[in-house]
Design a protein around this motif. Structure first.
Motif, short mmCIF file in Angstrom:
data_model
loop_
_atom_site.label_atom_id
_atom_site.label_comp_id
_atom_site.label_asym_id
_atom_site.label_seq_id
_atom_site.Cartn_x
_atom_site.Cartn_y
_atom_site.Cartn_z
N TYR A 69 0.79 -1.23 0.00
CA TYR A 69 0.00 0.00 0.00
C TYR A 69 0.82 1.28 0.00
O TYR A 69 0.26 2.36 -0.04
CB TYR A 69 -0.94 0.01 1.21
N LYS A 70 2.14 1.17 0.06
CA LYS A 70 2.94 2.39 0.21
C LYS A 70 4.39 2.09 -0.14
O LYS A 70 4.78 0.92 -0.26
CB LYS A 70 2.88 2.87 1.66
N ARG A 71 5.16 3.13 -0.30
CA ARG A 71 6.62 3.01 -0.35
C ARG A 71 7.14 3.21 1.07
O ARG A 71 6.68 4.09 1.79
CB ARG A 71 7.21 4.05 -1.29
N LEU A 72 8.12 2.42 1.46
CA LEU A 72 8.67 2.53 2.80
C LEU A 72 10.18 2.28 2.72
O LEU A 72 10.62 1.20 2.31
CB LEU A 72 8.02 1.51 3.74
N GLY A 73 10.94 3.29 3.08
CA GLY A 73 12.38 3.16 2.99
C GLY A 73 12.82 2.99 1.55
O GLY A 73 12.36 3.69 0.64
N ALA A 74 13.70 2.02 1.32
CA ALA A 74 14.22 1.77 -0.02
C ALA A 74 13.29 0.90 -0.86
O ALA A 74 13.55 0.68 -2.05
CB ALA A 74 15.59 1.09 0.08
N TRP A 75 12.19 0.43 -0.27
CA TRP A 75 11.33 -0.53 -0.96
C TRP A 75 10.10 0.18 -1.55
O TRP A 75 9.40 0.91 -0.86
CB TRP A 75 10.89 -1.63 0.00
N PRO A 76 9.82 -0.04 -2.84
CA PRO A 76 8.73 0.68 -3.51
C PRO A 76 7.36 0.09 -3.19
O PRO A 76 7.25 -0.94 -2.52
CB PRO A 76 9.05 0.48 -5.00
N VAL B 272 -0.46 -8.03 14.44
CA VAL B 272 0.66 -7.17 14.83
C VAL B 272 0.30 -5.72 14.52
O VAL B 272 -0.05 -5.38 13.39
CB VAL B 272 1.94 -7.57 14.08
N HIS B 273 0.39 -4.86 15.51
CA HIS B 273 -0.07 -3.48 15.35
C HIS B 273 0.74 -2.68 14.35
O HIS B 273 0.23 -1.73 13.76
CB HIS B 273 -0.04 -2.77 16.71
N TYR B 274 2.02 -3.04 14.17
CA TYR B 274 2.88 -2.27 13.26
C TYR B 274 3.27 -3.12 12.05
O TYR B 274 4.42 -3.14 11.63
CB TYR B 274 4.10 -1.75 14.02
N GLU B 275 2.27 -3.82 11.51
CA GLU B 275 2.49 -4.67 10.34
C GLU B 275 2.37 -3.84 9.06
O GLU B 275 1.41 -3.09 8.88
CB GLU B 275 1.46 -5.80 10.32
N LEU C 173 2.53 5.30 12.12
CA LEU C 173 1.17 5.80 11.86
C LEU C 173 0.52 5.26 10.60
O LEU C 173 -0.68 5.45 10.41
CB LEU C 173 1.20 7.34 11.79
N THR C 174 1.28 4.60 9.74
CA THR C 174 0.68 4.11 8.48
C THR C 174 0.65 2.58 8.41
O THR C 174 0.64 2.01 7.33
CB THR C 174 1.46 4.65 7.27
#
Length: 460
Positions: free
Chosen positions: A110-117, A187-190, A394-395
């Protein structure tokens, strides 16, 4: 023993408040080797559970007790959201200078995070190209859930047909249910994603099935002895992190059988021991002991560095090892269900050495570690992997509006995934789930998912 004899009632509550007051949490060191004392993060430290649990009548710490205590923290601890994510963990391993699995393509759903698109099917198709042997798996599932091992070398299937099949599987991995997001463990931060990975080894082809644990069973197509080593690194009473017990299992071939695993122990400083349930292990265990002894210093250093970086007291590190010296850190596991699943015949001394060591660390006076704020530890780790902390916190996909979850009482039952029979017995799974054996069958999951969809969405 000191706690059990001295603390009680209001003194016990006061001790817990003092131990876990944010005022008393030390900041972790900036440099990796800057401190002389060991630091344990507040996400991991089991001090309140040790005080309460052992005061309540348990004579000593054991694997099952430790797993249940850790599992209660697992869902809500931000650090576990990082270490259980295969994409972020891969980046972390490389930043720490450790060999990691080679990811051909990785992306978040659902998003880009760090180096991963963000996931794009066209990017996945380009990454596969003409490859005929690879592994496709979710970034956040566990225990082989959603794993697809693809090996069509030597087969006549056209590449375009293979690509269509893999893209269909990738969609099921990335979007396991069309109508809603589903989290196995809550997991809350999955942060859900998928991973296309190059296999560490390939099984031998066109050979009869070999006896479990035998050389022919453990060799890959290059004639190497290849195993996965799953070993625990634990804090001891002297404030040192040391390799303790675990198991080795076959890497090449699928599915795994119970006899494909053998117990190993690093509990003795001068040697490594190996013992397996099948006769084939008597052939290979001496060679495995030699291989592990040869690489013990490196294995201990890698596991210790990871434990220090995470500020953990007990964590399981899984390595891929080959007889030609090739080594890869495959996974970091916390909590480890090993001691709740393996026969007492093979965990015996290993369990005692692992957990008596950890118990000694908590009972030694003065205590050989400081409790640090895991929020600060997480900030340092996220900076290392290039992820904004606010974005990470938060995301998360767990908090999305289209996310559906099981009732809290199910998620909070420490054994609901690893032992659904126990969960059903304790009343957290309805009898309609029809759980049998040690896993959830397809019908059980469909029933659970159907009930999850009817659950009203909770505020997070």
């Amino acid at each position: 023993t000191e706690w059990r004899g001295v603390l009680g009632g209001q003194g016990l509550v006061l001790a817990m408040l003092l131990c876990f007051s944010n005022v008393g949490l030390a900041a972790p060191p900036e440099g990796h080797h800057a401190a002389t004392r060991v630091h344990i993060g507040s996400d991991f430290v089991l001090l309140p559970e040790m005080i309460m649990g052992l005061t309540a009548g348990a004579s000593k710490l054991n694997g099952s007790l430790c797993y249940r205590w850790q599992a209660r923290r697992y869902r809500r601890a931000p650090t576990t959201g990082l270490l259980e994510n295969k994409l972020l963990r891969n980046t972390l391993l490389r930043k720490l200078g450790l060999p990691a699995p080679r990811i051909i393509y990785g992306a978040f759903v659902y998003k880009r995070l760090g180096a991963w698109p963000r996931y794009d099917p066209a990017d996945l198709e380009r990454a596969i190209g003409q490859r005929r042997h690879f592994v496709l798996k979710p970034a956040t599932k566990c225990a082989g859930e959603g794993l697809h091992m693809v090996d069509v070398r030597g087969y006549r299937e056209p590449q375009d047909a293979l690509l269509r099949r893999v893209l269909h599987s990738a969609r099921k991995v990335a979007f396991p249910r069309k109508a809603f997001i589903w989290s196995d463990l809550g997991v809350h931060y999955e942060h859900m994603g998928l991973v296309l990975e190059e296999p560490f080894s390939a099984p031998r082809r066109n050979v009869p099935e070999a006896a479990a644990g035998s050389m022919r069973d453990l060799e890959d197509d290059r004639g190497r002895l290849v195993v996965e080593l799953c070993v625990h690194v634990s804090l001891d009473g002297a404030g040192r992190r040391r390799l303790k017990g675990g198991f080795v299992r076959r890497v090449a071939g699928n599915p795994r059988r119970a006899e494909d695993e053998a117990y190993v122990s690093f509990c003795e400083s001068h040697r490594v021991t190996c013992a397996g349930p099948a006769p084939g292990w008597s052939e290979t265990c001496p060679q495995i002991e030699t291989m592990l002894t040869t690489h013990r210093s490196w294995l201990e250093g890698a596991a210790t560095n990871l434990s220090e970086a995470l500020a953990s007291d007990l964590v399981r590190v899984d390595f891929y090892l080959a007889s030609d010296g090739t080594k890869v850190v495959n996974e970091i596991t916390w909590p480890s269900a090993y001691y709740t699943e393996r026969s007492a015949v093979y965990r015996g001394v290993d369990e005692d050495c692992t957990f008596s060591s950890l118990q000694a660390a908590y009972e030694t006076r003065p205590r050989p570690f400081d409790i640090v704020d895991s929020g600060a530890v997480l900030s340092r780790l996220l900076a290392l992997v290039g992820v904004d902390k606010q974005a990470f916190m938060l995301t998360s996909d767990y908090a999305r509006d289209d996310a559906f979850h099981l009732p809290e009482r199910v998620y909070d039952h420490a054994m609901w995934m690893t032992d659904p029979v126990a969960a059903a017995r304790d009343g957290v799974l309805d009898e309609a789930t029809n759980v049998q054996g040690k896993g959830l069958d397809g019908r059980s999951k469909r029933v659970i998912l159907h009930k999850a969809r009817r659950e009203p969405r909770r505020s997070h």
